[in-house]
Design a protein around this motif. Structure first.
Motif, PDB file in Angstrom:
ATOM      1  N   VAL A  30       0.924  -1.177  -0.131  1.00 21.31           N
ATOM      2  CA  VAL A  30      -0.074   0.081   0.057  1.00 21.31           C
ATOM      3  C   VAL A  30       0.813   1.414  -0.031  1.00 21.31           C
ATOM      4  CG1 VAL A  30      -1.665   1.242   1.176  1.00 21.31           C
ATOM      5  CG2 VAL A  30      -1.990  -1.035   1.129  1.00 21.31           C
ATOM      6  N   ASP A  33       1.946   1.598  -3.870  1.00 20.31           N
ATOM      7  CA  ASP A  33       1.072   1.396  -5.004  1.00 20.31           C
ATOM      8  C   ASP A  33       0.760   2.655  -5.815  1.00 20.31           C
ATOM      9  OD1 ASP A  33      -0.451   2.512  -3.225  1.00 20.31           O
ATOM     10  OD2 ASP A  33      -2.138   1.065  -3.154  1.00 20.31           O
ATOM     11  N   GLY A  34       1.070   3.726  -5.193  1.00 18.29           N
ATOM     12  CA  GLY A  34       0.935   5.124  -6.141  1.00 18.29           C
ATOM     13  C   GLY A  34      -0.220   5.773  -5.573  1.00 18.29           C
ATOM     14  N   SER A  35      -1.062   5.262  -4.587  1.00 19.45           N
ATOM     15  CA  SER A  35      -2.202   5.944  -4.392  1.00 19.45           C
ATOM     16  C   SER A  35      -2.120   7.143  -3.674  1.00 19.45           C
ATOM     17  CB  SER A  35      -3.107   4.910  -3.575  1.00 19.45           C
ATOM     18  OG  SER A  35      -2.302   4.516  -2.488  1.00 19.45           O
ATOM     19  N   ARG A  36      -0.687   7.434  -3.157  1.00 20.87           N
ATOM     20  CA  ARG A  36      -0.535   8.504  -2.544  1.00 20.87           C
ATOM     21  C   ARG A  36       1.069   8.886  -3.163  1.00 20.87           C
ATOM     22  NH1 ARG A  36      -2.417   5.677   1.317  1.00 20.87           N
ATOM     23  NH2 ARG A  36      -0.366   5.156   2.290  1.00 20.87           N
ATOM     24  N   ARG A  40       1.964  12.570  -7.866  1.00 20.18           N
ATOM     25  CA  ARG A  40       0.591  12.468  -8.453  1.00 20.18           C
ATOM     26  C   ARG A  40       0.257  13.959  -8.755  1.00 20.18           C
ATOM     27  NH1 ARG A  40      -2.515   8.047  -7.486  1.00 20.18           N
ATOM     28  NH2 ARG A  40      -4.308   9.124  -8.300  1.00 20.18           N
ATOM     29  N   ASN A  52      -4.428   3.860  -8.618  1.00 22.80           N
ATOM     30  CA  ASN A  52      -3.014   3.473  -8.053  1.00 22.80           C
ATOM     31  C   ASN A  52      -1.918   3.334  -9.634  1.00 22.80           C
ATOM     32  OD1 ASN A  52      -3.334   0.691  -8.949  1.00 22.80           O
ATOM     33  ND2 ASN A  52      -4.336   0.458  -7.276  1.00 22.80           N
ATOM     34  N   ASP A  53      -0.763   3.218  -9.393  1.00 21.69           N
ATOM     35  CA  ASP A  53       0.132   3.153 -10.497  1.00 21.69           C
ATOM     36  C   ASP A  53      -0.217   1.687 -11.439  1.00 21.69           C
ATOM     37  OD1 ASP A  53       1.229   5.069  -9.609  1.00 21.69           O
ATOM     38  OD2 ASP A  53       3.000   4.084  -8.728  1.00 21.69           O
ATOM     39  N   SER A  54      -0.464   0.711 -10.932  1.00 20.75           N
ATOM     40  CA  SER A  54      -0.798  -0.657 -11.750  1.00 20.75           C
ATOM     41  C   SER A  54      -2.036  -0.223 -12.673  1.00 20.75           C
ATOM     42  CB  SER A  54      -1.015  -1.652 -10.766  1.00 20.75           C
ATOM     43  OG  SER A  54      -0.085  -2.255 -10.139  1.00 20.75           O
ATOM     44  N   ALA A  96       6.855   4.065  -4.973  1.00 19.11           N
ATOM     45  CA  ALA A  96       5.768   3.895  -6.102  1.00 19.11           C
ATOM     46  C   ALA A  96       6.420   4.566  -7.413  1.00 19.11           C
ATOM     47  CB  ALA A  96       4.723   4.819  -5.627  1.00 19.11           C
ATOM     48  N   SER A  98       4.692   6.558  -9.313  1.00 17.35           N
ATOM     49  CA  SER A  98       4.290   8.041  -9.350  1.00 17.35           C
ATOM     50  C   SER A  98       5.095   8.673  -8.042  1.00 17.35           C
ATOM     51  CB  SER A  98       2.993   7.924  -8.941  1.00 17.35           C
ATOM     52  OG  SER A  98       2.392   7.388  -7.956  1.00 17.35           O
TER      53      SER A  98
END
Length: 200
Positions: A30, A33-36, A40, A52-54, A96, A98
Motif C-alpha cells: 500500500v 502502490d502509487g495511491s499517494r 501525483r 494506483n500505478d498498476s 511508487a 508515481s
C-alpha cells in the motif's frame, strides 16, 4: 463437473503477490502502490480511472491493444517495458512509480544495462510459471534506448491525463558507455632499430 486434482490446480497460474511476477499478478504494498505518490497530479483532475500505478499503467496499455484484441509485437513491448519499470520501482527503488524523479529514472536506465541474476529468466521460462523473470539478459544499447523511449512516452501520457504532475524522464540523458582503451601497437624489430637509431 469434477474438480481438477489439487496438484493440477496448483500447476496452473501462481498466485498474485509481492515479488518478481508478471504485471497481472503483481500486488504492490500500500505504501508503494502509487495511491499517494509524491508526483501525483492534483486530486480531482485525473482523467483516467486509476487509483494506483498498476491501474494507471493498465489504462495506458488498454487503448494500445489492437482492435482485434490480439496483443501484437508492439503492445507486448509496451507491456514489457512498463512492467519492468513498475517492478523495479517498487522492489528495487522502494518507491511508487508515481513517486520517481529524474535521479531514479537515471538509476533505472543503468539497471537495465546490467540487471542482476535474480531478474533474469532461465531459458524457456513461461510467463505463467514461477520461473518467469522480466529480463532475458542485459539490454543492448539499442534496446536501452527503446526502453527509455517507451517509458518517457508512458509518463508523458500520464502527465497529459493529469495522473502525474511531471514527467520524471524529462532531462534524463542516454546512458554514456565507457570508451574502450586504445590498443597499443607493439613495435616490430625493424621499428625498434629505427627508434634506437634516431635516439643515437
Amino acid at each position: 463437473m469434477t474438480a481438477a486434482p489439487a496438484s493440477s490446480r496448483g500447476a496452473a497460474t501462481p498466485a498474485a503477490g509481492i515479488g518478481i511476477v508478471p504485471l497481472e499478478r503483481f500486488v504492490a504494498p500500500v505504501d508503494r502502490d502509487g495511491s499517494r505518490g509524491s508526483n501525483r497530479a492534483a486530486a480531482g483532475r485525473c482523467s483516467i480511472a486509476a487509483a494506483n500505478d498498476s491501474e494507471a499503467v493498465a489504462a495506458w496499455l488498454r487503448p494500445r491493444l489492437p482492435s482485434d484484441g490480439q496483443p501484437g509485437h508492439t503492445w507486448r513491448a509496451y507491456r514489457k517495458e512498463s512492467e519492468r519499470f513498475l517492478l523495479w520501482s517498487v522492489l528495487v527503488r522502494g518507491k511508487a512509480l508515481s513517486s520517481l524523479d529524474a535521479d531514479d529514472c537515471a538509476a533505472y536506465r543503468d539497471f537495465i544495462a546490467a540487471p542482476p541474476a535474480a531478474w533474469i529468466a532461465p531459458c524457456g521460462a513461461q510467463r505463467c510459471s514461477d520461473g518467469w523473470r522480466p529480463f532475458e539478459g542485459p539490454l543492448s544499447t539499442r534496446s536501452q534506448a527503446t526502453a527509455t523511449s517507451i517509458l518517457r512516452s508512458l509518463c508523458g501520457w500520464l502527465v497529459r491525463r493529469h495522473y502525474l504532475a511531471a514527467n520524471p524522464w524529462d532531462g534524463v540523458p542516454a546512458r554514456v558507455e565507457a570508451q574502450p582503451m586504445p590498443q597499443l601497437r607493439a613495435f616490430s624489430p625493424r621499428d625498434q632499430k629505427a627508434v634506437k637509431a634516431a635516439a643515437e
